[in-house]
Design a protein around this motif. Structure first.
Motif, PDB file in Angstrom:
ATOM      1  N   GLU A 114       0.871  -1.291  -0.105  1.00  0.00           N
ATOM      2  CA  GLU A 114       0.055   0.006   0.013  1.00  0.00           C
ATOM      3  C   GLU A 114       1.048   1.449  -0.026  1.00  0.00           C
ATOM      4  O   GLU A 114       2.035   1.175   0.485  1.00  0.00           O
ATOM      5  CB  GLU A 114      -1.092   0.261   1.360  1.00  0.00           C
ATOM      6  CG  GLU A 114      -1.617  -1.017   1.277  1.00  0.00           C
ATOM      7  CD  GLU A 114      -2.520  -1.143   2.561  1.00  0.00           C
ATOM      8  OE1 GLU A 114      -2.522  -0.433   3.394  1.00  0.00           O
ATOM      9  OE2 GLU A 114      -3.342  -2.255   2.779  1.00  0.00           O
ATOM     10  N   ILE A 115       0.196   2.342  -0.444  1.00  0.00           N
ATOM     11  CA  ILE A 115       1.180   3.522  -0.658  1.00  0.00           C
ATOM     12  C   ILE A 115       0.434   4.677   0.042  1.00  0.00           C
ATOM     13  O   ILE A 115      -0.954   4.984  -0.437  1.00  0.00           O
ATOM     14  CB  ILE A 115       1.474   3.933  -1.888  1.00  0.00           C
ATOM     15  CG1 ILE A 115       2.384   5.114  -1.976  1.00  0.00           C
ATOM     16  CG2 ILE A 115       0.462   3.974  -2.863  1.00  0.00           C
ATOM     17  CD1 ILE A 115       3.372   5.308  -3.141  1.00  0.00           C
ATOM     18  N   PRO A 116       0.921   5.306   0.920  1.00  0.00           N
ATOM     19  CA  PRO A 116      -0.052   6.408   1.766  1.00  0.00           C
ATOM     20  C   PRO A 116      -0.146   7.650   0.758  1.00  0.00           C
ATOM     21  O   PRO A 116       0.433   7.983  -0.370  1.00  0.00           O
ATOM     22  CB  PRO A 116       0.858   7.040   2.618  1.00  0.00           C
ATOM     23  CG  PRO A 116       2.039   5.959   2.999  1.00  0.00           C
ATOM     24  CD  PRO A 116       1.967   5.320   1.894  1.00  0.00           C
TER      25      PRO A 116
ATOM     26  N   ILE B 265       8.545   0.037  -2.222  1.00  0.00           N
ATOM     27  CA  ILE B 265       6.783  -0.295  -2.202  1.00  0.00           C
ATOM     28  C   ILE B 265       6.987  -1.411  -3.626  1.00  0.00           C
ATOM     29  O   ILE B 265       7.973  -1.435  -4.322  1.00  0.00           O
ATOM     30  CB  ILE B 265       6.196   0.898  -2.479  1.00  0.00           C
ATOM     31  CG1 ILE B 265       6.695   1.449  -3.827  1.00  0.00           C
ATOM     32  CG2 ILE B 265       6.267   1.864  -1.576  1.00  0.00           C
ATOM     33  CD1 ILE B 265       5.921   2.710  -4.096  1.00  0.00           C
ATOM     34  N   SER B 266       5.891  -2.040  -3.578  1.00  0.00           N
ATOM     35  CA  SER B 266       5.811  -3.103  -4.609  1.00  0.00           C
ATOM     36  C   SER B 266       5.340  -2.410  -5.831  1.00  0.00           C
ATOM     37  O   SER B 266       4.824  -1.432  -6.154  1.00  0.00           O
ATOM     38  CB  SER B 266       4.229  -3.925  -4.239  1.00  0.00           C
ATOM     39  OG  SER B 266       3.937  -4.666  -5.322  1.00  0.00           O
ATOM     40  N   PRO B 267       6.060  -2.941  -6.952  1.00  0.00           N
ATOM     41  CA  PRO B 267       5.981  -2.434  -8.381  1.00  0.00           C
ATOM     42  C   PRO B 267       4.904  -2.787  -9.051  1.00  0.00           C
ATOM     43  O   PRO B 267       4.340  -2.505 -10.183  1.00  0.00           O
ATOM     44  CB  PRO B 267       7.082  -2.910  -9.005  1.00  0.00           C
ATOM     45  CG  PRO B 267       7.317  -4.514  -8.313  1.00  0.00           C
ATOM     46  CD  PRO B 267       7.039  -3.990  -6.953  1.00  0.00           C
TER      47      PRO B 267
ATOM     48  N   LYS C 166      -1.568   2.328  -9.341  1.00  0.00           N
ATOM     49  CA  LYS C 166      -1.151   3.590  -8.825  1.00  0.00           C
ATOM     50  C   LYS C 166       0.178   3.895  -9.315  1.00  0.00           C
ATOM     51  O   LYS C 166       0.784   4.954  -9.854  1.00  0.00           O
ATOM     52  CB  LYS C 166      -1.488   4.281  -7.633  1.00  0.00           C
ATOM     53  CG  LYS C 166      -1.705   5.708  -7.628  1.00  0.00           C
ATOM     54  CD  LYS C 166      -1.797   6.143  -6.132  1.00  0.00           C
ATOM     55  CE  LYS C 166      -2.519   5.429  -5.183  1.00  0.00           C
ATOM     56  NZ  LYS C 166      -2.843   6.354  -3.890  1.00  0.00           N
ATOM     57  N   VAL C 167       1.174   3.231  -8.842  1.00  0.00           N
ATOM     58  CA  VAL C 167       2.660   3.257  -8.901  1.00  0.00           C
ATOM     59  C   VAL C 167       3.313   3.322 -10.396  1.00  0.00           C
ATOM     60  O   VAL C 167       4.132   3.895 -10.668  1.00  0.00           O
ATOM     61  CB  VAL C 167       3.294   2.445  -7.952  1.00  0.00           C
ATOM     62  CG1 VAL C 167       4.945   2.451  -8.259  1.00  0.00           C
ATOM     63  CG2 VAL C 167       3.073   2.638  -6.409  1.00  0.00           C
ATOM     64  N   LYS C 168       2.639   2.199 -11.107  1.00  0.00           N
ATOM     65  CA  LYS C 168       2.816   1.978 -12.314  1.00  0.00           C
ATOM     66  C   LYS C 168       2.690   3.175 -13.392  1.00  0.00           C
ATOM     67  O   LYS C 168       3.467   3.615 -14.102  1.00  0.00           O
ATOM     68  CB  LYS C 168       2.373   0.695 -12.709  1.00  0.00           C
ATOM     69  CG  LYS C 168       2.706  -0.699 -12.426  1.00  0.00           C
ATOM     70  CD  LYS C 168       1.898  -1.796 -13.072  1.00  0.00           C
ATOM     71  CE  LYS C 168       2.289  -3.191 -12.728  1.00  0.00           C
ATOM     72  NZ  LYS C 168       1.767  -4.227 -13.291  1.00  0.00           N
TER      73      LYS C 168
END
Length: 111
Positions: A33-35, A70-72, A76-78
């Motif tokens: 998860e990302i804040p 964080i997980s790739p 949202k991160v991608k």
């Protein structure tokens, strides 16, 4: 014997550190998860492959001198990574381009 074993251990430790400097720089845990709002504060990021010394795939975010793993696989991160490719540390090839630009400026001044 204890002194000899201690010295041998220290020598092996220094040898390991010299041969594998990134061994202790790997992410060992990642967040799934990302804040909220954290991506806006990222100064730069790197991707960690699950090969070689690091056994975990991760995205490393650098914020205010701190590192977050964080997980790739987070969607949202991608999406954010595609938009922010300019925040990846540059390779050495960039230096050559800058030198050419400086040389061109010198030539322009002479003319």
């Amino acid at each position: 014997h204890v002194l000899l074993i201690s010295m041998l251990f220290l020598i092996l430790l220094f040898l390991f550190l010299a041969l594998f400097p990134g061994a202790f720089n790997c992410c060992t845990k990642i967040s799934d998860e990302i804040p909220k709002g954290i991506l806006q504060r990222v100064e730069r990021f790197e991707t960690q492959k699950a090969d070689g010394l690091c056994h975990l795939e991760a995205v490393i975010l650098y914020i205010g001198g701190r590192k977050f793993c964080i997980s790739p696989r987070i969607k949202k991160v991608k999406k954010w990574m595609k938009k922010n490719k300019h925040k990846i540390p540059r390779k050495k090839a960039h230096d050559r381009k800058q030198r050419r630009t400086k040389n061109n400026k010198k030539k322009e001044k002479k003319q």
